[in-house]
Design a protein around this motif. Structure first.
Motif, short mmCIF file in Angstrom:
data_model
loop_
_atom_site.label_atom_id
_atom_site.label_comp_id
_atom_site.label_asym_id
_atom_site.label_seq_id
_atom_site.Cartn_x
_atom_site.Cartn_y
_atom_site.Cartn_z
N UNK A 284 0.81 -1.23 0.00
CA UNK A 284 0.00 0.00 0.00
C UNK A 284 0.84 1.27 0.00
N UNK A 285 2.12 1.17 0.32
CA UNK A 285 2.98 2.35 0.23
C UNK A 285 3.06 2.89 -1.19
N UNK A 286 2.72 2.07 -2.18
CA UNK A 286 2.74 2.53 -3.58
C UNK A 286 1.77 3.69 -3.81
N UNK A 287 0.80 3.90 -2.91
CA UNK A 287 -0.18 4.98 -3.06
C UNK A 287 0.28 6.28 -2.42
N UNK A 288 1.43 6.28 -1.75
CA UNK A 288 1.88 7.47 -1.03
C UNK A 288 2.11 8.64 -1.98
N UNK A 289 2.76 8.39 -3.11
CA UNK A 289 3.03 9.50 -4.03
C UNK A 289 1.74 10.06 -4.62
N UNK A 290 0.76 9.21 -4.83
CA UNK A 290 -0.55 9.67 -5.31
C UNK A 290 -1.19 10.59 -4.26
N UNK A 291 -1.05 10.21 -3.00
CA UNK A 291 -1.57 11.05 -1.92
C UNK A 291 -0.84 12.38 -1.87
N UNK A 292 0.47 12.35 -1.98
CA UNK A 292 1.26 13.57 -1.90
C UNK A 292 0.95 14.51 -3.06
N UNK A 293 0.58 13.96 -4.21
CA UNK A 293 0.24 14.81 -5.35
C UNK A 293 -1.04 15.60 -5.10
N UNK A 294 -1.83 15.16 -4.09
CA UNK A 294 -3.04 15.91 -3.70
C UNK A 294 -2.75 16.95 -2.63
N UNK A 295 -1.47 17.08 -2.26
CA UNK A 295 -1.08 18.13 -1.32
C UNK A 295 -1.04 17.67 0.12
#
Length: 526
Positions: A284-295
């Protein structure tokens, strides 16, 4: 009291049957003030105390009623239930048996006695009680469901399915029967067939965690991600018995993210907790960058063994390095990152996190394995947690796996976590000095990452090593049991979550013959 004792008791029982427990309780207590030896009021007041969770007082009241009238089978069953609740199984069993001596055809006593045997894993004795109950009531839903569970535990899944279908036929809105049938079909790999029953189970009982969790595994396998991630949130309730995680600081229950959706992420500091194993944390860490792209600004608490890797990755702040005075806006599970970030289709599946192994670890691996002839094949045959019905355990018989790779001409490396001596000897007997036990690598994930980066081939069931392998762009031949994680999808030899991996699926008859023949053929041709 204006009413006679008998009239008051009748009224209290009427309230009790209607679920008006406070009214019934008041009348029972009033009766006992006037008539302290009224065994009916003592017994029934004890039942109310039991329903309120006051087990000790329930036992006292019902025991007192039995001293006055020892030949009351219903009171014996009620006292048995109270002891059952306290996990005094032996005492409960004796009380149910006493009740049946007084009334051999009492359904509640038969059912509960069967339950005692079932909980003690005395399945044959439990089965005899449930079959006895079916003779009295041929379509008794609990008996049918429990006979299905016994058949499942004995590996007779076809028999279990017949019992569940019979229960569903006679009780089409019985959520227990529906979820049992749906869950069985999921375990059998019949995902599309399971879905209608799981939908009906949730309609019948919207709070069934097992139904929601099983539906999540089906929907996510079928690529229906939007609803799947909402249902996946129920894994915590299914495993831990509470709706969501606890706040690590206050121990108060946290709000589930689905109750807060949509969540404004811009500028929010979000603390993510791991609630599953190391492999799932990596996944699930693969979603961290997607989260960060949302600020959003993510903080993470993960398994201690994983911390050095994640720290080196550098895309999140580890909670162990965070100042305690940082104001956190939300606390969620890592497993709910897809829900929070709104992932809804295949094209939005992020790749595994990427890391290169440390050079000094690569050097150490090559030094440790210098005497092992190339090519190197790493194998595992188990994954997950053994002997825990709430956790997934994946397994392929080692003997069958070894037979399928018997013609491998290089070295075989055991990377299985905690293999037993018998398994190690089995590999050694086939490959001799071309076998190396590398299982200790599981205690040092930096070393494991380097070793997996250096191997020539990997064959095994899904476990943490698969995620480490993907981090270094490695490939694997994955043996997928019928019951496995959603990331291996419902069918096919590929998965969008690990596009470079090759999948070999257990057949619907629970054998591995076809999968291992395909694997063996590929090995011979490579």
């Amino acid at each position: 009291m204006d009413l006679s004792i008998d009239q008051a008791l009748d009224l209290a029982i009427q309230y009790h049957q209607q679920g008006k427990l406070n009214e019934a309780k008041s009348i029972y207590e009033a009766i006992l003030k006037s008539s302290p030896q009224n065994h009916h009021a003592l017994n029934l007041l004890g039942v109310i105390h039991l329903s309120e969770g006051h087990i000790d007082s329930a036992i006292q009241l019902i025991s007192k009623s039995l001293k006055i009238e020892p030949n009351n089978p219903r009171a014996l069953v009620n006292l048995g239930l109270a002891h059952d609740t306290k996990n005094n199984i032996k005492t409960a069993q004796e009380l149910y048996q006493l009740a049946l001596q007084l009334d051999a055809n009492m359904p509640e006593a038969i059912l509960n006695l069967g339950g005692c045997y079932f909980n003690n894993k005395q399945y044959d004795l439990a089965q005899s009680q449930y079959e006895r109950l079916l003779k009295l009531s041929p379509n008794h839903s609990d008996a049918l469901n429990n006979l299905g569970k016994i058949a499942e535990n004995k590996g007779a899944t076809g028999v279990a399915e017949k019992y569940y279908r019979r229960a569903v036929k006679h009780y089409p809105k019985n959520s227990t029967a529906l979820v049992n049938l749906g869950h069985l079909l999921v375990q059998e790999g019949k995902f599309e067939k399971a879905l209608p029953y799981l939908n009906k189970a949730i309609e019948a009982n919207p709070y069934s965690a097992l139904a929601h969790y099983n539906r999540a595994t089906v929907l996510l396998r079928l690529g229906q991600f939007k609803q799947g991630w909402y249902d996946y949130e129920w894994r915590i309730m299914n495993r831990a018995g509470r709706r969501y995680l606890l706040n690590p600081a206050t121990r108060a229950q946290l709000p589930a993210p689905s109750t807060l959706m949509p969540i404004e992420l811009e500028g929010k500091k979000i603390w993510f907790l791991g609630d599953q194993g190391i492999g799932d944390e990596l996944f699930f860490l693969r979603f961290i960058d997607r989260l960060k792209s949302s600020g959003a600004i993510p903080f993470v608490s993960i398994s201690e063994k994983l911390e050095p890797l994640v720290k080196r990755w550098g895309h999140v702040i580890l909670s162990s390095e965070n100042s305690s005075d940082t104001a956190i806006d939300y606390i969620f599970s890592l497993g709910d990152l897809p829900l929070i970030t709104g992932m809804s289709c295949h094209s939005e599946i992020p790749g595994s996190i990427q890391m290169s192994p440390l050079q000094n670890k690569i050097d150490q691996v090559n030094q440790d394995l210098a005497k092992m002839p190339r090519p190197w094949l790493a194998i595992t045959w188990e994954g997950g947690t053994r002997n825990d019905e709430r956790q997934l355990h994946k397994h392929i018989p080692l003997e069958q796996l070894l037979n399928s790779i018997s013609q491998w001409h290089g070295s075989v490396l055991i990377v299985q976590r905690e293999p037993n001596n018998e398994d190690i000897e089995a590999v050694k007997s086939m490959f001799g000095n071309r076998m190396c036990d590398c299982s200790e690598m599981n205690n040092d994930l930096e070393y494991a990452l380097a070793l997996l980066n250096q191997i020539d081939r990997y064959i095994g069931v899904s476990n943490t090593n698969m995620h480490l392998l993907a981090m270094t762009n490695g490939t694997a031949d994955v043996l997928v049991p019928l019951e496995s994680e959603f990331r291996w999808m419902a069918k096919g030899d590929k998965t969008p979550w690990f596009p470079d991996f090759n999948l070999y699926r257990q057949s619907s008859d629970h054998t591995w013959n076809t999968a291992l023949k395909q694997l063996n053929k590929k090995l011979l041709n490579s």
